[in-house]
Enzyme design. Structure first.
Site, mmCIF file in Angstrom:
data_model
loop_
_atom_site.group_PDB
_atom_site.id
_atom_site.type_symbol
_atom_site.label_atom_id
_atom_site.label_comp_id
_atom_site.label_asym_id
_atom_site.label_seq_id
_atom_site.Cartn_x
_atom_site.Cartn_y
_atom_site.Cartn_z
ATOM 1 N N GLU A 129 0.864 -1.239 0.127
ATOM 2 C CA GLU A 129 0.039 -0.052 -0.009
ATOM 3 C C GLU A 129 0.819 1.199 0.065
ATOM 4 O O GLU A 129 1.655 1.500 0.873
ATOM 5 C CB GLU A 129 -0.901 0.020 1.335
ATOM 6 C CG GLU A 129 -1.874 1.195 1.201
ATOM 7 C CD GLU A 129 -2.465 1.589 2.684
ATOM 8 O OE1 GLU A 129 -2.462 2.487 3.156
ATOM 9 O OE2 GLU A 129 -2.803 0.493 3.201
ATOM 10 N N CYS A 166 -3.991 6.606 6.018
ATOM 11 C CA CYS A 166 -3.979 6.304 4.562
ATOM 12 C C CYS A 166 -5.236 6.837 3.781
ATOM 13 O O CYS A 166 -5.013 7.052 2.704
ATOM 14 C CB CYS A 166 -4.026 4.783 4.277
ATOM 15 S SG CYS A 166 -2.626 3.856 5.603
#
Length: 392
Positions: A129, A166
């Protein structure tokens, strides 16, 4: 017609290398979701602790080891490596016994690990990620109807955790009109009321300020509100920038993540220009659309575009944070992640570390127990297209 006896099940890939995250010392690090999902898949785990959180990493690692000892699990199922130099991580990814990699962090870091893993004699999957600006599209009618409420909620999402999630929104797109300007003034007022926050470490702050300076060096980028004075330690203030859509389209780097409490407001001259910007966006973890019922129906083309751009679509809500559940998708098209088919949050995360094996014409005694005729574990099994717990 006679045919072979075919039975299949998922087995673990093998040892998994997990890289601790800079922004989440607990949830995405030593004992976080990557480690938990790999263990749930039956894999052993080697964690590379993040160098900015060595103490926290050590405490979490000791807790895992105590749990392993308490439950009589072989000690080699889990191990923790601590190092500042990147060569330790490189050796870990290239080790022939490692069969998969999980990473949460920067694009440069994730891509470097992906390239290393791909260059091995036996390439292995890397589930990295690597960042997202999580665009939020605010449609005209809802701004006119609920501008004040939206302004407050937007700033709460932007500043949650000092912007170190995030899924923190980094792009806010809207169409130019009188209500939009009033809305932006309210957003600016809400932001001015937020006190400075403490980022997790000096490295994150340094990268945040450097990224902001790069954005401000681009012609057409303006800052809303007065710039703050220099702050000591890891303290930072949240920042709101503004550009016209044409500037963003001419400068794609404006749509890249600057990790921290900042967002760029992108003012579009028309609905069509908003759609063009959406089409130019890279892969994202999330994309959000706020609109009245009528507006949402008339912007189905926008939703269709965002479906190809993001792993999670949000309507009339903000994306900050994730829920651990079966339906959560925390991933997205490249460059948000290296594999858009997987998630790093939710029960489906364990699928990353499994592979299917088919057993053809095996005697009962040689089959894995879940595949034998007698269903001693009372498992749900797909038998000739029908789900069943019965013996065969």
């Amino acid at each position: 017609m006679p045919k072979p006896d075919l039975r299949a099940m998922q087995i673990s890939l093998g040892p998994v290398a997990v890289f601790g995250a800079s922004n989440f010392p607990l949830a995405f690090s030593v004992a976080g979701g990557d480690t938990a999902s790999a263990l749930a898949a039956g894999c052993s785990v080697v964690v590379k602790g993040h160098p900015e959180h060595p103490g926290t990493s050590e405490l979490a690692g000791l807790a895992v080891m105590r749990a392993i000892q308490k439950n009589d699990i072989p000690a080699g199922v889990f191990s923790l490596l601590q190092a500042k130099k990147i060569n330790v991580g490189m050796v870990l990814v290239q080790h022939p016994l490692i069969k998969a990699v999980a990473f949460t962090g920067s694009f440069s870091g994730g891509r470097a690990l992906f390239d290393l893993a791909s260059a091995r004699p036996e390439p292995i999957p890397v589930y990295a990620e690597m960042g997202s600006v999580n665009p939020i599209f605010l449609l005209p009618q809802i701004i006119a109807d609920k501008g004040t409420t939206l302004a407050t909620a937007l700033i709460e999402s932007l500043t949650l955790g000092v912007g170190q999630f995030c899924t923190t929104p980094g792009l806010v797109l809207l169409v130019r009109d009188a209500a939009t300007e009033r809305f932006l003034c309210e957003v600016e007022t809400c932001l001015a009321g937020k006190p400075p926050g403490v980022m997790l470490h000096n490295g994150i702050k340094r990268n945040f300020l450097a990224g902001l300076n790069e954005l401000l060096s681009i012609d057409g980028v303006v800052r809303r509100g007065s710039p703050p004075s220099s702050l000591d330690g890891c303290l930072v203030t949240s920042v709101l920038l503004q550009v016209d859509a044409k500037v963003l389209l001419d400068n794609p780097s404006l749509a890249e993540e600057v990790f921290g409490p900042s967002a760029i407001v992108v003012v579009c001259d028309s609905r069509n220009e908003m759609l063009i910007v959406a089409e130019r966006l890279q892969g994202q973890l999330t994309a959000s659309v706020h609109g009245s019922n009528g507006e949402l129906a008339s912007f189905r083309d926008l939703l269709a575009t965002l479906e190809r751009k993001a792993g999670r679509l949000v309507i009339n809500n903000f994306p900050t944070g994730v829920e651990v559940c079966a339906s959560m998708q925390h991933g997205g098209p490249y460059p948000a992640t290296t594999d858009s088919r997987s998630t790093s949050v939710g029960t489906y995360a364990a699928k990353r570390f499994l592979r299917p094996v088919c057993y053809q014409n095996f005697p009962q005694k040689l089959l894995p127990e879940p595949l034998r005729d007698q269903n001693l574990q009372n498992l749900w099994r797909l038998v000739d297209g029908r789900m069943s717990r019965d013996d065969l």
